[in-house]
Design a protein around this motif. Structure first.
Motif, PDB file in Angstrom:
ATOM      1  N   GLN A   5      -1.656  -0.173   6.317  1.00  0.00           N
ATOM      2  CA  GLN A   5      -2.337   0.993   5.766  1.00  0.00           C
ATOM      3  C   GLN A   5      -3.177   0.608   4.546  1.00  0.00           C
ATOM      4  N   THR A   6      -4.201   1.385   4.300  1.00  0.00           N
ATOM      5  CA  THR A   6      -5.123   1.061   3.214  1.00  0.00           C
ATOM      6  C   THR A   6      -4.887   1.878   1.943  1.00  0.00           C
ATOM      7  N   ASN A   7      -3.875   2.772   1.985  1.00  0.00           N
ATOM      8  CA  ASN A   7      -3.559   3.512   0.766  1.00  0.00           C
ATOM      9  C   ASN A   7      -2.048   3.596   0.596  1.00  0.00           C
ATOM     10  N   TYR A   8      -1.641   3.849  -0.628  1.00  0.00           N
ATOM     11  CA  TYR A   8      -0.231   3.828  -0.991  1.00  0.00           C
ATOM     12  C   TYR A   8       0.610   4.823  -0.206  1.00  0.00           C
ATOM     13  N   ALA A   9       0.161   6.061  -0.121  1.00  0.00           N
ATOM     14  CA  ALA A   9       0.947   7.116   0.552  1.00  0.00           C
ATOM     15  C   ALA A   9       1.217   6.757   2.014  1.00  0.00           C
ATOM     16  N   ASP A  10       0.197   6.300   2.724  1.00  0.00           N
ATOM     17  CA  ASP A  10       0.379   5.946   4.137  1.00  0.00           C
ATOM     18  C   ASP A  10       1.269   4.689   4.283  1.00  0.00           C
ATOM     19  N   ALA A  11       1.112   3.748   3.358  1.00  0.00           N
ATOM     20  CA  ALA A  11       1.946   2.547   3.406  1.00  0.00           C
ATOM     21  C   ALA A  11       3.415   2.901   3.188  1.00  0.00           C
ATOM     22  N   VAL A  12       3.703   3.821   2.289  1.00  0.00           N
ATOM     23  CA  VAL A  12       5.085   4.242   2.037  1.00  0.00           C
ATOM     24  C   VAL A  12       5.659   4.916   3.283  1.00  0.00           C
ATOM     25  N   LYS A  13       4.865   5.726   3.961  1.00  0.00           N
ATOM     26  CA  LYS A  13       5.320   6.399   5.196  1.00  0.00           C
ATOM     27  C   LYS A  13       5.650   5.375   6.269  1.00  0.00           C
ATOM     28  N   LYS A  14       4.840   4.337   6.371  1.00  0.00           N
ATOM     29  CA  LYS A  14       5.045   3.311   7.396  1.00  0.00           C
ATOM     30  C   LYS A  14       6.329   2.551   7.130  1.00  0.00           C
TER      31      LYS A  14
END
Length: 111
Positions: free
Chosen positions: A102-111
């Motif tokens: 992911q390219t942003n923090y929020a999406d990376a945390v979800k992953k």
């Protein structure tokens, strides 16, 4: 039949079961184990085998792989009786962020 190079395969068990070409890096197990470090940070460039090495460590130490000497027979670490006796004897928590793209923090945390 000649061994096939398995490009992009990060699963140690898969590579060994499918008899794919594998550069023996099991000496890392001994080096890491005997270093006695409390924390280990493994930094290497992209596509340099970090996930594969971590998966190798998981397969070696995890009690989920007890009695799976077939994965290590013929490799350097298996020549040492001390290490044969500890293979598959520890509970292991394995986390990999290899698929977090992911390219942003929020999406990376979800992953």
């Amino acid at each position: 039949m000649p061994k096939v190079i398995s490009i992009g395969n990060q699963g140690f068990e898969d590579i060994r079961k499918e008899n794919r070409f594998y550069v023996d890096k099991t000496e890392f197990i001994r080096e890491w184990w005997e270093s006695g470090d409390s924390i280990t940070l493994i930094m290497r460039p992209r596509r340099f085998g970090k996930t594969l090495n971590m998966d190798m460590l998981k397969c070696f130490f995890s009690n989920q792989y007890a009695d799976r000497e077939d994965l290590f027979e013929g490799l350097t670490i298996w020549k040492d009786e001390k290490y044969r006796s500890i293979q598959g004897t520890y509970p292991v928590i394995y986390l990999s962020f290899a698929n977090v793209k992911q390219t942003n923090y929020a999406d990376a945390v979800k992953k």
